[in-house]
Scaffold this motif. Structure first.
Motif, PDB file in Angstrom:
ATOM      1  N   LYS A   1      -6.287   2.739  -0.893  1.00 19.46           N
ATOM      2  CA  LYS A   1      -7.401   3.661  -1.135  1.00 19.46           C
ATOM      3  C   LYS A   1      -7.871   4.304   0.169  1.00 19.46           C
ATOM      4  O   LYS A   1      -8.206   5.500   0.199  1.00 19.46           O
ATOM      5  CB  LYS A   1      -8.558   2.919  -1.804  1.00 19.46           C
TER       6      LYS A   1
ATOM      7  N   ALA B   1       0.827  -1.203   0.000  1.00 18.47           N
ATOM      8  CA  ALA B   1       0.000   0.000   0.000  1.00 18.47           C
ATOM      9  C   ALA B   1       0.864   1.256   0.000  1.00 18.47           C
ATOM     10  O   ALA B   1       0.549   2.247  -0.660  1.00 18.47           O
ATOM     11  CB  ALA B   1      -0.936  -0.005   1.209  1.00 18.47           C
TER      12      ALA B   1
ATOM     13  N   TYR C   1      -5.319   6.956   1.181  1.00 15.72           N
ATOM     14  CA  TYR C   1      -5.475   8.150   0.339  1.00 15.72           C
ATOM     15  C   TYR C   1      -6.730   8.929   0.737  1.00 15.72           C
ATOM     16  O   TYR C   1      -6.710  10.168   0.817  1.00 15.72           O
ATOM     17  CB  TYR C   1      -5.555   7.746  -1.131  1.00 15.72           C
ATOM     18  N   ARG C   2      -7.803   8.220   1.017  1.00 11.39           N
ATOM     19  CA  ARG C   2      -9.059   8.884   1.398  1.00 11.39           C
ATOM     20  C   ARG C   2      -8.884   9.671   2.687  1.00 11.39           C
ATOM     21  O   ARG C   2      -9.323  10.826   2.792  1.00 11.39           O
ATOM     22  CB  ARG C   2     -10.166   7.832   1.572  1.00 11.39           C
TER      23      ARG C   2
ATOM     24  N   VAL D   1       0.846   4.709  -2.490  1.00 14.40           N
ATOM     25  CA  VAL D   1       0.587   6.079  -2.010  1.00 14.40           C
ATOM     26  C   VAL D   1       1.933   6.672  -1.598  1.00 14.40           C
ATOM     27  O   VAL D   1       2.243   6.769  -0.400  1.00 14.40           O
ATOM     28  CB  VAL D   1      -0.419   6.091  -0.836  1.00 14.40           C
TER      29      VAL D   1
ATOM     30  N   LEU E   1      -4.650  -2.974  -2.168  1.00 15.02           N
ATOM     31  CA  LEU E   1      -5.231  -1.855  -2.919  1.00 15.02           C
ATOM     32  C   LEU E   1      -6.313  -1.157  -2.101  1.00 15.02           C
ATOM     33  O   LEU E   1      -6.383   0.081  -2.070  1.00 15.02           O
ATOM     34  CB  LEU E   1      -5.808  -2.351  -4.244  1.00 15.02           C
ATOM     35  N   ALA E   2      -7.150  -1.945  -1.412  1.00 13.04           N
ATOM     36  CA  ALA E   2      -8.189  -1.359  -0.562  1.00 13.04           C
ATOM     37  C   ALA E   2      -7.547  -0.558   0.572  1.00 13.04           C
ATOM     38  O   ALA E   2      -8.045   0.512   0.951  1.00 13.04           O
ATOM     39  CB  ALA E   2      -9.091  -2.450   0.004  1.00 13.04           C
TER      40      ALA E   2
END
Length: 365
Positions: free
Chosen positions: A319, A212, A322-323, A216, A315-316
């Motif tokens: 995300k 991850a 990043y969120r 990012v 990937l989750a």
């Protein structure tokens, strides 16, 4: 006064050790005297000494729940110490030795494991259940997920008390002190920083965190802890040029890691029940991003005090990172929720009070 002897079999510093430290410090010293028995050369021993907590060291128990040599060593020490209650944290040898000395036994289940179907069937379920039902007066599960594990393995419902882990609040720091700590750990100003504080073992999911981090690149991931995956993770960081992930090794002053982090991570896909690191972060208003495994969803509710992703899905996780990083309003909402959740459910005082109630139950019957 009731004398309690805690037995830790983990040589490394982990959630059980931190939980015992927090429990002793928050307990009623007028009615309960608590001492600790640890393996030889335990990482927890210096922390006990620093806090003035009486402790003993035993051979043959490091990182193993049972051995005949361990039972013999613990039997001898328990006979000398003469506790009213032996409170074991993963030590089957400790429970057997306590029973041989006719002490009452409380056992805490700190982990959650997938239970194979064959272990839930006769006669394996009955055999597993017999161990807890006979060798323990009461069993504490640190999460509903841990309780479900125990029931699946045959432990009687009536013996189990669910008591969440708790911790003293993280030490608060002023903005100036926080900046000084960031300088100490060489964190560039304005860098969104995430930390995982956990043993470096495969099931803690550090590999997914590194994956991850690669996705990012404008965040910094701090990895604190020791374990058998250390070399593997260090080699990945070097060989794959993961410049935004940093290994810190064993950190005693975990409050410093909370202070310099914007959020905490937990990517476990095995054993996780009630992470002390996540709870400590909550106390300081640090949201968490966690996998949906085991006890994590009972600590962190998505959209309330953190974000939850499907375990083993890098990937989750990326995300979610990043969120959280890109939405200041969401961050503020989750930060406030983290403090609220901590105060309602996960303080050290609540954990100590609930645990002492179990001690009182078994000593007054």
């Amino acid at each position: 006064m009731t004398k309690i002897l805690h037995i830790l079999s983990d040589k490394n510093r982990g959630g059980a050790g931190d939980q015992v430290l927090a429990l002793i410090q928050a307990s009623n010293t007028q009615d309960f005297a608590m001492e600790v028995l640890v393996p030889e050369n335990s990482f927890v021993a210096p922390l006990l000494a620093k806090r003035g907590i009486t402790y003993y060291e035993a051979p043959h128990i490091a990182d193993r729940s049972f051995s005949l040599a361990g039972v013999k060593a613990l039997h001898k020490l328990i006979k000398q110490i003469k506790p009213d209650i032996v409170h074991t944290h993963g030590s089957l040898a400790g429970r057997i030795a306590a029973r041989l000395n006719r002490a009452k036994v409380v056992h805490t289940r700190h982990s959650v494991f997938p239970v194979a179907a064959w272990r839930k069937r006769f006669p394996m379920k009955q055999i597993s259940g017999l161990i807890n039902n006979v060798l323990s007066n009461r069993v504490i599960a640190v999460s509903p997920a841990a309780k479900e594990n125990l029931v699946d393995l045959g432990t009687a419902h009536a013996k189990i008390h669910t008591i969440y882990n708790g911790t003293p609040p993280a030490q608060s720091t002023t903005p100036h002190e926080t900046q000084a700590l960031k300088a100490k750990y060489d964190i560039p100003p304005g860098t969104f920083t995430l930390a995982i504080m956990a043993r470096l073992t495969e099931v803690k999911g550090h590999d997914y965190i590194l994956d991850a981090a690669k996705a990012v690149p404008d965040v910094l991931v701090l990895i604190a802890g020791k374990g058998d995956r250390q070399t593997h993770l260090e080699e990945r960081i070097t060989n794959e040029n993961i410049t935004n992930a940093r290994m810190l090794g064993f950190i005693e002053e975990v409050d410093e890691i909370v202070a310099i982090s914007d959020a905490l991570l937990n990517a476990s896909f095995g054993t996780e029940a009630s992470s002390m690191a996540l709870i400590l972060g909550m106390s300081a208003g640090k949201p968490a991003i966690v996998s949906d495994y085991g006890g994590n969803p009972y600590l962190v509710q998505g959209g309330v005090n953190g974000l939850v992703f499907e375990s083993r899905d890098a990937l989750a996780l990326a995300k979610a990172i990043y969120r959280l990083k890109s939405s200041p309003d969401l961050y503020t909402q989750l930060s406030q929720g983290a403090i609220r959740t901590y105060n309602e459910k996960f303080t050290d005082k609540k954990m100590a009070s609930d645990t002492q109630a179990v001690y009182i139950q078994i000593t007054t019957r």
